[in-house]
Enzyme design. Structure first.
Site, mmCIF file in Angstrom:
data_model
loop_
_atom_site.group_PDB
_atom_site.id
_atom_site.type_symbol
_atom_site.label_atom_id
_atom_site.label_comp_id
_atom_site.label_asym_id
_atom_site.label_seq_id
_atom_site.Cartn_x
_atom_site.Cartn_y
_atom_site.Cartn_z
ATOM 1 N NE ARG A 1 7.931 -9.789 -23.912
ATOM 2 C CZ ARG A 1 7.135 -9.327 -22.964
ATOM 3 N NH1 ARG A 1 7.275 -8.082 -22.548
ATOM 4 N NH2 ARG A 1 6.190 -10.092 -22.455
ATOM 5 C CG ASN B 1 7.294 -6.157 -28.335
ATOM 6 O OD1 ASN B 1 6.346 -5.572 -27.836
ATOM 7 N ND2 ASN B 1 8.285 -6.651 -27.620
ATOM 8 N NE ARG B 2 8.506 -0.439 -26.041
ATOM 9 C CZ ARG B 2 8.050 0.040 -24.888
ATOM 10 N NH1 ARG B 2 8.414 1.242 -24.483
ATOM 11 N NH2 ARG B 2 7.234 -0.658 -24.133
ATOM 12 N N GLY C 1 2.752 -5.209 -30.310
ATOM 13 C CA GLY C 1 2.890 -5.761 -28.972
ATOM 14 C C GLY C 1 3.254 -7.231 -28.999
ATOM 15 C CB ALA C 2 5.709 -9.340 -28.396
ATOM 16 N N GLY C 3 3.365 -8.793 -25.644
ATOM 17 C CA GLY C 3 3.119 -9.136 -24.246
ATOM 18 C C GLY C 3 2.020 -10.173 -24.123
ATOM 19 N N GLY C 4 1.443 -10.246 -22.963
ATOM 20 C CA GLY C 4 0.455 -11.279 -22.686
ATOM 21 C C GLY C 4 -0.740 -11.231 -23.620
ATOM 22 C CE LYS D 1 -4.970 -9.860 -19.719
ATOM 23 N NZ LYS D 1 -5.485 -9.605 -21.071
#
Lengths: 265, 265
Positions: free
Chosen positions: A163, A158-159, A134-137, A73
């Site tokens: 981000r 988020n780890r 989470g801080a991804g897509g 993504k």
């Protein structure tokens, strides 16, 4: 399914792993209902191969577009010819349309789909305190959609803290007054707890947050669709939380996806 | 058609133009009959884009392989990792299998499909004297397949004699003892007479050979599928020949294609 002929338009979903995806079933059903001569097929594409596969699909004249999911993504954004404002702010794309001239245009529908699914289940996030793992897509898309849906506070865990800060800087541009906090694994004290990581897809995955700190009455939501009942949702149900599985997010998205991909007769 | 899921293997046909292809219908039917979780879709690919599309498909782990037709059959040969002896000798490929490690392996089934169609109709070419009109791509494939099927003699008639000599040079490498002759339009004296030119596709086409010299008891075969009854077949029937239309070649190929592409449960 209707018969596939030499005139059928081809759509794809790009993912790794791929066996668990549900979008082909959903969009093939919608195309059949709408009388569209099209078919969506699963393309199993590793992260390292995305650019090569995309270059190939761009050159296929009968290719109508793709749904994009883990792990592509974010990586796909710089490979496209244009993306929507939302996709640029989120930094992710989950739908790519091939224009007749071969240009590839990206859009992000995850967040809108997630909020539509929440609302359809009777959970309006407006005025609530939300915790997001989470801080991804996907997390970015959901954060923007929750901000637009009027949550009062948003805590993101988020780890990689950088981000989260990066996400917050972009969120502040969209909703300057939103209360933002970089969180710990502890989800206590929030109305809505969302897993927007991919943890839970595989049986051996660790939990995305400290499930022992979940509280009765919290709404715990997943973006993972397969398995339908993740370890996190099992823990949440055991602790008296209401749970919201990943599938409604897909249901909320399917019509948005079909429209964006111009699935019409 | 069975439902497409994230576990469905994807096959393609590569062609330009593509609207007229019939192979997806045939192979999707065979896969359904065999209980194979696979689907074949039409990919409209221009000649200039073949290498790019092939590089993309090579990287798709759920891609099982492709059927290849006009204009790609010759151009695809150097783009593959390996081709069969028959494909190398014929100089063309019409089926490409993707191995689990990503290698692309090519095969030519046109000729074998023709022979399979003959045999299914009760006509074994072994030991027979065959007359072939044409020395193009289809004629090459059929010439090699007839040689491998054990014809005793092969006579080839083509306007450009150099193409016949080139074909014979390659045929001698495969079957050193085969009796080869460059023929005239006169098909008399042969057991099997095959039109492997495109003459007969259009109503105004001349006959591919001197039909007045056809003899009762000869088997006259076509590769043209549309119209099913060509002018040549009409002349042949009128002169007391047995006739073998073009469609069985496709039917004969479909099972070979399905086997080569490992379409099995």
């Amino acid at each position: 399914m209707p018969e596939i002929t030499g005139r059928t338009r081809v759509f794809a979903i790009l993912a790794d792993p791929i066996a668990q995806v549900k979008t082909p079933q959903g969009l093939n059903r919608i195309m059949a209902e709408r009388g569209v001569d099209g078919v969506m097929v699963p393309l199993h594409v590793a992260a390292a191969d995305l650019a090569t596969v995309l270059a190939g699909l761009r050159a296929v004249r009968s290719f109508g577009g793709a749904i994009v999911t883990v792990p592509h993504k974010t990586a796909i954004v710089p490979l496209l010819d244009a993306v929507s404002d939302a996709a640029r702010l989120v930094g992710a794309v989950n739908a790519v349309r091939r224009e007749p001239d071969g240009r590839l245009v990206g859009e992000i529908l995850d967040g809108a789909g997630f909020v539509a699914g929440l609302r359809a289940a009777g959970h309006d996030p407006r005025g609530r305190s939300a915790y997001l793992a989470g801080a991804g897509g996907a997390a970015n898309a959901i954060a923007f959609a929750l901000a637009e849906a009027g949550v009062a506070r948003l805590t993101v865990h988020n780890r990689t803290a950088a981000r989260v800060e990066d996400l917050f800087a972009r969120l502040r541009r969209l909703v300057p007054g939103l209360l933002l906090a970089s969180g710990s694994p502890d989800p206590a004290g929030h109305d809505l707890v969302v897993n927007a990581t991919s943890l839970g897809l595989r049986p051996e995955d660790p939990l995305p947050l400290d499930a022992a700190r979940l509280e009765p009455g919290q709404l715990v939501a997943e973006i993972i669709m397969q398995p339908a009942e993740t370890a996190l949702l099992e823990h949440a149900a055991a602790r008296g939380c209401r749970i919201h599985p990943g599938l409604p997010m897909l249901e909320g998205q399917l019509a948005l996806m079909a429209d964006f991909l111009r699935m019409r007769p």
